[in-house]
Design an enzyme around this catalytic site. Structure first.
Site, PDB file in Angstrom:
ATOM      1  N   LYS A   1       0.855  -1.184   0.000  1.00 55.09           N
ATOM      2  CA  LYS A   1       0.000   0.000   0.000  1.00 55.09           C
ATOM      3  C   LYS A   1       0.892   1.235   0.000  1.00 55.09           C
ATOM      4  O   LYS A   1       1.696   1.416   0.920  1.00 55.09           O
ATOM      5  CB  LYS A   1      -0.902   0.003   1.240  1.00 55.09           C
ATOM      6  CG  LYS A   1      -1.613   1.346   1.501  1.00 55.09           C
ATOM      7  CD  LYS A   1      -2.465   1.337   2.780  1.00 55.09           C
ATOM      8  CE  LYS A   1      -3.022   2.726   3.092  1.00 55.09           C
ATOM      9  NZ  LYS A   1      -3.861   2.763   4.320  1.00 55.09           N
TER      10      LYS A   1
ATOM     11  N   LYS B   1     -10.040  13.001   8.024  1.00 57.58           N
ATOM     12  CA  LYS B   1      -9.540  12.652   9.346  1.00 57.58           C
ATOM     13  C   LYS B   1      -9.517  13.877  10.254  1.00 57.58           C
ATOM     14  O   LYS B   1      -9.354  14.986   9.771  1.00 57.58           O
ATOM     15  CB  LYS B   1      -8.095  12.130   9.235  1.00 57.58           C
ATOM     16  CG  LYS B   1      -7.952  10.769   8.612  1.00 57.58           C
ATOM     17  CD  LYS B   1      -6.485  10.346   8.616  1.00 57.58           C
ATOM     18  CE  LYS B   1      -6.316   8.964   8.017  1.00 57.58           C
ATOM     19  NZ  LYS B   1      -6.923   7.894   8.830  1.00 57.58           N
TER      20      LYS B   1
ATOM     21  N   ARG C   1      -7.485  -0.489   1.389  1.00 57.53           N
ATOM     22  CA  ARG C   1      -8.020  -1.744   0.851  1.00 57.53           C
ATOM     23  C   ARG C   1      -8.483  -1.574  -0.594  1.00 57.53           C
ATOM     24  O   ARG C   1      -8.455  -2.520  -1.382  1.00 57.53           O
ATOM     25  CB  ARG C   1      -9.138  -2.269   1.766  1.00 57.53           C
ATOM     26  CG  ARG C   1     -10.335  -1.376   1.891  1.00 57.53           C
ATOM     27  CD  ARG C   1     -11.168  -1.680   3.126  1.00 57.53           C
ATOM     28  NE  ARG C   1     -10.579  -1.130   4.350  1.00 57.53           N
ATOM     29  CZ  ARG C   1     -11.110  -1.256   5.557  1.00 57.53           C
ATOM     30  NH1 ARG C   1     -12.259  -1.914   5.712  1.00 57.53           N
ATOM     31  NH2 ARG C   1     -10.515  -0.733   6.600  1.00 57.53           N
TER      32      ARG C   1
ATOM     33  N   ASP D   1     -12.018   7.055   3.886  1.00 56.28           N
ATOM     34  CA  ASP D   1     -10.789   6.877   4.666  1.00 56.28           C
ATOM     35  C   ASP D   1     -10.368   5.402   4.721  1.00 56.28           C
ATOM     36  O   ASP D   1      -9.270   5.084   5.174  1.00 56.28           O
ATOM     37  CB  ASP D   1     -10.997   7.435   6.082  1.00 56.28           C
ATOM     38  CG  ASP D   1      -9.682   7.645   6.816  1.00 56.28           C
ATOM     39  OD1 ASP D   1      -8.616   7.588   6.160  1.00 56.28           O
ATOM     40  OD2 ASP D   1      -9.724   7.872   8.038  1.00 56.28           O
TER      41      ASP D   1
ATOM     42  N   ASP E   1      -2.558  10.351   3.456  1.00 52.54           N
ATOM     43  CA  ASP E   1      -3.947   9.940   3.670  1.00 52.54           C
ATOM     44  C   ASP E   1      -4.664  10.981   4.526  1.00 52.54           C
ATOM     45  O   ASP E   1      -4.577  10.958   5.752  1.00 52.54           O
ATOM     46  CB  ASP E   1      -3.964   8.561   4.356  1.00 52.54           C
ATOM     47  CG  ASP E   1      -5.390   8.062   4.593  1.00 52.54           C
ATOM     48  OD1 ASP E   1      -6.332   8.648   4.020  1.00 52.54           O
ATOM     49  OD2 ASP E   1      -5.533   7.067   5.341  1.00 52.54           O
TER      50      ASP E   1
ATOM     51  N   GLU F   1      -9.267   3.648   2.434  1.00 55.65           N
ATOM     52  CA  GLU F   1      -8.773   3.710   1.048  1.00 55.65           C
ATOM     53  C   GLU F   1      -7.704   2.674   0.743  1.00 55.65           C
ATOM     54  O   GLU F   1      -7.538   2.274  -0.408  1.00 55.65           O
ATOM     55  CB  GLU F   1      -8.246   5.119   0.759  1.00 55.65           C
ATOM     56  CG  GLU F   1      -6.787   5.398   1.157  1.00 55.65           C
ATOM     57  CD  GLU F   1      -6.516   5.284   2.661  1.00 55.65           C
ATOM     58  OE1 GLU F   1      -7.484   5.371   3.440  1.00 55.65           O
ATOM     59  OE2 GLU F   1      -5.350   5.075   3.034  1.00 55.65           O
TER      60      GLU F   1
END
Ligand code: BES
Ligand code: MN
Ligand code: ZN
Length: 496
Positions: free
Chosen positions: A262, A274, A348, A344, A267, A346
């Site tokens: 990943k 977040k 996966r 969030d 993020d 993301e």
């Protein structure tokens, strides 16, 4: 300029350097060449050890300033604890703590006496690795401090019985150390410096080691149907990339091992944004991709006799007018439709397409993916173990063992149909988020939908990739977790 570390290897006996290091086990005088060096001081061991209350316990130091006879300005005796079987990782720690002690003395030339039955070439290589791993700093954005400018390079000479064997073992071990350090640096770099293109650029540099590099553009990923990965990047000004790194050290017709990472360079959470607290840590959300890149460097540098493919999905997760929304439905490369409940979750989404692509194209023996995937794994395991999920007990057992040997530990958590059911979606085949209970397991179940039955393991490294407490071998924010572990896995179980 920060201070450099130079490690030499030389035969015994030790020539005097500014600082001489010898070792002593618990309740024992220094042995072998260490004993000879001590004898040169003319001091009575028992009397000095007794006066200093030195028992030889692990981490204990007996420090002689300006001893006569040895030719050194300082002689340090380091305790190694109870004599006997020492795991290799204890030698790595020993090297790390040695570096800290050396740095505190401000000596520039150091000789270390390493003899006796325990000081095998492998043990010496671990000590050298510990020196280098502890010496690592990420201070390139610190304005130079005057004292540092003045600091001379550290030259450490390891005096050993078998120089040739030690040199070979150190070179082999340093291939992996450099991989760990590359991973640390990629993670430590801020996201303004390391975007998807810059990450791609750094991974592409492995070509000079003989790693075959391919880069997929957003258009190519679109054509392949990677809408799950691409939807994460939709809100960013900086388009996604996928990098495929191949090391072909094995037999030409042998199926490769596959490692998938990943690589979320930052993020924010996207539209499901977040909270501000610690959001800066999300520059490290590419820790899985960094570990895969570091592993490829390690395998290529040591010319591992095995075929390996590393695949990293690199995106930035940002909120924007074009960003993916909660409720949006995308069709992944596998054909599975995904309802994006939470933007969030993301990682996966990125891995869904990276995993499917990897098994579809390379038909690997197994796939291991690494990802800073869930906050829930940090709640469950803290910072000392990464989460392990697998559909294959042999692969899981090998990973657990490799983790113990490399001292990058894993803890296995379950998968199962009851959890799998929870990710069914009202509108699509599956959804990317299903509430807090078992959050790390649900993420793993999601990934499993995209492995097509191939032996697979998922390492959730959200707690171990960065933000760990300082250890003997790491004082940096990023740990480089995963590189040493996976090199061990390959070395101990899968190479010719
Ligand atoms: N990158 C985060 C997970 C993370 C959190 C890594 C803390 C390192 C430290 C991941 O993309 C994420 O946001 N996961 C969510 C999933 C949830 C929305 C289902 C989480 O863990 O809260
Ligand atoms: Mn996230
Ligand atoms: Zn993330």
């Amino acid at each position: 300029m920060s201070q450099e570390l130079v490690i030499h290897t030389a035969p015994l006996p030790a020539k005097p350097a500014a600082l001489a290091i010898i070792y002593a086990a618990e309740n024992a005088a220094p042995a072998g060449a260490g004993a000879a060096l001590w004898a040169a001081t003319g001091l009575d061991w028992d009397a000095v050890a007794d006066a200093a209350a030195f028992k030889g316990k692990q981490g204990q130091v007996l420090d002689l300033i300006a001893p006569t006879g040895t030719g050194s300005q300082r002689l340090m005796v380091l305790g190694t604890g109870k004599a006997g079987l020492t795991p290799l990782s204890a030698w790595t720690d020993r090297g790390g703590s040695l570096l800290a002690k050396i740095a505190a003395t401000r000596a520039a030339t150091i000789s270390v006496v390493l003899d006796g039955p325990d000081a095998t070439p492998l043990a010496i290589a671990e000590l050298a690795a510990g020196l280098r791993l502890r010496h690592y700093r990420f201070d390139k954005y610190k304005s130079v401090r005057a004292e540092e400018q003045a600091a001379a390079n550290l030259t450490v000479t390891l005096h050993v019985e078998n120089v040739a064997a030690a040199i070979a073992a150190i070179a082999d071990r340093f291939a992996v150390v450099e991989g760990t350090l590359l991973a640390r640096t990629l993670i430590n770099e801020p996201a303004n410096v390391l975007g998807p293109l810059e990450f791609t650029q750094r991974a592409s540099e492995l070509a000079s080691l003989g790693v075959n590099i391919e880069v997929l553009s957003p258009e190519q990923m679109q054509a392949l149907g990677m809408n799950s990965l691409l939807c994460v990047a939709q809100g960013s000004e900086r388009p996604a990339r996928m990098v495929i790194m191949r090391w072909s050290g094995g037999k030409p017709d042998e199926a490769p091992l596959a490692f998938v990472g990943k690589g979320v360079v930052f993020d924010t959470g996207g539209i499901s944004i977040k909270p501000a607290a610690s959001m800066e840590d999300m520059k490290g959300d590419m820790g899985g991709a960094a570990a895969v890149t570091g592993l490829m460097l390690a395998l290529a540098t040591r010319k591992a006799p095995v075929n390996v493919v590393g695949v990293i999905g690199i995106v930035e997760n940002m909120p924007d007018g074009k960003a993916v929304r909660p409720g949006d439905i995308v069709r992944a490369m596998s054909g599975t439709t995904i309802e994006v409940i939470n933007t969030d979750a993301e990682g996966r989404l990125v891995l869904a397409d990276a995993l499917w692509y990897t098994q579809d194209r390379f038909k690997p023996k197994f796939m291991v993916n690494l990802a800073t995937l869930t906050g829930a794994i940090v709640v469950a395991l803290g910072h000392d173990h990464a989460g392990l999920f697998s559909n294959d007990d042999t692969l899981a057992a090998n990973l657990l063992n490799a983790g113990l040997t490399a001292n990058e530990k894993l803890w296995r958590l379950p998968l199962g149909p009851a959890y799998d059911k929870l990710i069914e979606s009202r509108f699509a085949d599956i959804k990317n988020s299903a509430g807090r209970p078992g959050g790390s397991i649900l993420a793993a179940q999601f990934l499993q939908r995209f492995v097509n039955g191939v032996p697979w393991a998922h390492l959730d490294i959200a707690g171990t990739a960065f933000g760990t407490a300082p250890t003997e071998i790491n004082s940096s924010w990023a740990s480089g977790f995963g590189v040493a572990l996976l090199d061990r896995l390959v070395r101990d179980y899968y190479q010719n």
